[in-house]
Design a protein around this motif. Structure first.
Motif, PDB file in Angstrom:
ATOM      1  N   UNK A 217       0.879  -1.251   0.061  1.00  0.00           N
ATOM      2  CA  UNK A 217       0.023  -0.037   0.015  1.00  0.00           C
ATOM      3  C   UNK A 217       0.974   1.221  -0.034  1.00  0.00           C
ATOM      4  N   UNK A 218       0.368   2.240  -0.557  1.00  0.00           N
ATOM      5  CA  UNK A 218       1.063   3.570  -0.556  1.00  0.00           C
ATOM      6  C   UNK A 218       0.290   4.707  -0.046  1.00  0.00           C
ATOM      7  N   UNK A 219       1.194   5.636   0.337  1.00  0.00           N
ATOM      8  CA  UNK A 219       0.422   6.957   0.991  1.00  0.00           C
ATOM      9  C   UNK A 219       1.030   8.219   0.223  1.00  0.00           C
ATOM     10  N   UNK A 220       0.436   8.680  -1.020  1.00  0.00           N
ATOM     11  CA  UNK A 220       1.026   9.715  -1.755  1.00  0.00           C
ATOM     12  C   UNK A 220       0.660  10.744  -1.030  1.00  0.00           C
ATOM     13  N   UNK A 221       1.443  12.074  -1.303  1.00  0.00           N
ATOM     14  CA  UNK A 221       1.479  13.228  -0.317  1.00  0.00           C
ATOM     15  C   UNK A 221       1.109  14.332  -1.358  1.00  0.00           C
ATOM     16  N   UNK A 222       0.532  15.474  -0.660  1.00  0.00           N
ATOM     17  CA  UNK A 222       0.215  16.470  -1.276  1.00  0.00           C
ATOM     18  C   UNK A 222       1.580  17.556  -1.130  1.00  0.00           C
ATOM     19  N   UNK A 223       1.609  18.709  -1.633  1.00  0.00           N
ATOM     20  CA  UNK A 223       2.881  19.531  -1.485  1.00  0.00           C
ATOM     21  C   UNK A 223       3.013  19.947  -0.311  1.00  0.00           C
ATOM     22  N   UNK A 224       1.854  20.298   0.390  1.00  0.00           N
ATOM     23  CA  UNK A 224       1.759  20.675   1.789  1.00  0.00           C
ATOM     24  C   UNK A 224       2.419  19.585   2.794  1.00  0.00           C
ATOM     25  N   UNK A 225       1.863  18.460   2.421  1.00  0.00           N
ATOM     26  CA  UNK A 225       2.464  17.421   3.204  1.00  0.00           C
ATOM     27  C   UNK A 225       3.860  17.136   2.921  1.00  0.00           C
ATOM     28  N   UNK A 226       4.422  17.166   1.675  1.00  0.00           N
ATOM     29  CA  UNK A 226       5.738  17.098   1.381  1.00  0.00           C
ATOM     30  C   UNK A 226       6.602  18.357   2.296  1.00  0.00           C
ATOM     31  N   UNK A 227       6.059  19.363   2.398  1.00  0.00           N
ATOM     32  CA  UNK A 227       6.870  20.365   3.195  1.00  0.00           C
ATOM     33  C   UNK A 227       7.046  20.094   4.589  1.00  0.00           C
ATOM     34  N   UNK A 228       6.272  19.221   5.267  1.00  0.00           N
ATOM     35  CA  UNK A 228       6.337  18.933   6.592  1.00  0.00           C
ATOM     36  C   UNK A 228       7.442  18.243   6.757  1.00  0.00           C
ATOM     37  N   UNK A 229       8.219  17.394   5.802  1.00  0.00           N
ATOM     38  CA  UNK A 229       9.378  16.686   6.057  1.00  0.00           C
ATOM     39  C   UNK A 229      10.487  17.814   6.394  1.00  0.00           C
TER      40      UNK A 229
END
Length: 271
Positions: A217-229
């Motif tokens: 299973x995959x968890x693909x992320x939005x740009x805002x979620x990518x920024x959290x890293x």
């Protein structure tokens, strides 16, 4: 397809594996029929998948070279290394600075078996390999290879390439990355590529379903979620962008459409 004497009790040859699918689609040889079947099915759902995967690999090469050449990084901690594919990270780093030191981390027994290619360091530098899971940062940070290879008084680049889209919310990928960054000194860097469906949601969604049908299973992320890293870090220009847009140097595939790329990439410096 391989005949490398891998230990049969540790290698599931009947089920597809993400690293072997990646290897197959990139034109490698270290895969089994289940991986070929999966890769073909995914490419039918999204014909741009090989373009996307090559673009991610090209981005990793550019990122490693930028870290070595422009940021002056001489130490790397590479999480989720995958099946060795030349040029590997240490080959890029040591071509810039032969004294570079790299710790590779993966939990796949196939990668362990093939890791001899990852350990062929220059005499001036050093490479080592830790068999550990991204979801167990304490095992990584507590490994003898980590302590013996990297000098934590000097900056380290933590590279987490094309792995967090396999980490579900319960895994807390952001928290794991922060834990891995914690012991690294000021001036260290985080380089990541992060899966997204924002540019081709239907096509990438179908690929994700093919992975999920094979227990990945995959968890693909939005740009805002990518920024959290990258919270609390100083992003290097151009920030979080699709991988083909991160400092292109003309060496990769040209004329790539945004809808053919499902991966964000970024590098940030630890203050």
């Amino acid at each position: 397809m391989p005949d490398n004497g891998w230990p049969a009790d540790r290698i599931d040859t009947e089920s597809a594996h993400s690293a072997r699918i990646y290897d197959y689609i990139l034109g490698g040889k270290d895969y089994y029929p289940a991986d070929k079947e999966a890769g073909d099915a995914m490419s039918r759902e999204w014909p741009a998948l090989p373009i996307h995967m090559r673009a991610n690999r090209d981005w990793m090469n550019r990122a490693a070279r930028w870290l070595a050449e422009e940021a002056g990084i001489r130490q790397f901690l590479d999480i989720g290394t995958g099946i060795p594919t030349s040029p590997n990270l240490h080959e890029i780093a040591q071509s810039v600075a032969p004294e570079s030191r790299v710790v590779y981390v993966d939990n796949d027994p196939i990668v362990l078996t093939l890791s001899q290619g990852l350990l062929a360091s220059t005499p001036e530098g050093k490479t080592s390999y830790i068999e550990a899971d991204f979801r167990d940062p304490e095992a990584i940070l507590g490994a003898a290879e980590f302590r013996e290879t990297l000098d934590l008084d000097r900056p380290v680049a933590l590279t987490v390439i094309a792995i967090v889209h396999f980490m579900l919310d319960a895994d807390d990928a952001v928290g794991i990355v922060r834990r891995l960054l914690e012991p690294l000194p000021s001036g260290s860097y985080l380089a990541m590529s992060i899966g997204t469906a924002e540019f081709a949601p239907e096509e990438v969604g179908r690929v994700a379903r093919e992975y999920a049908a094979r227990n990945m299973p995959m968890r693909l992320r939005t740009i805002d979620e990518a920024h959290e890293f990258f919270d609390g870090l100083d992003l290097v220009e151009p920030g979080v962008v699709q991988v083909h847009k991160w400092r292109p140097d003309g060496t990769g595939e040209q004329g790539i459409r945004d809808e053919d790329i499902a991966m964000y990439g970024a590098i940030a410096r630890k203050p």
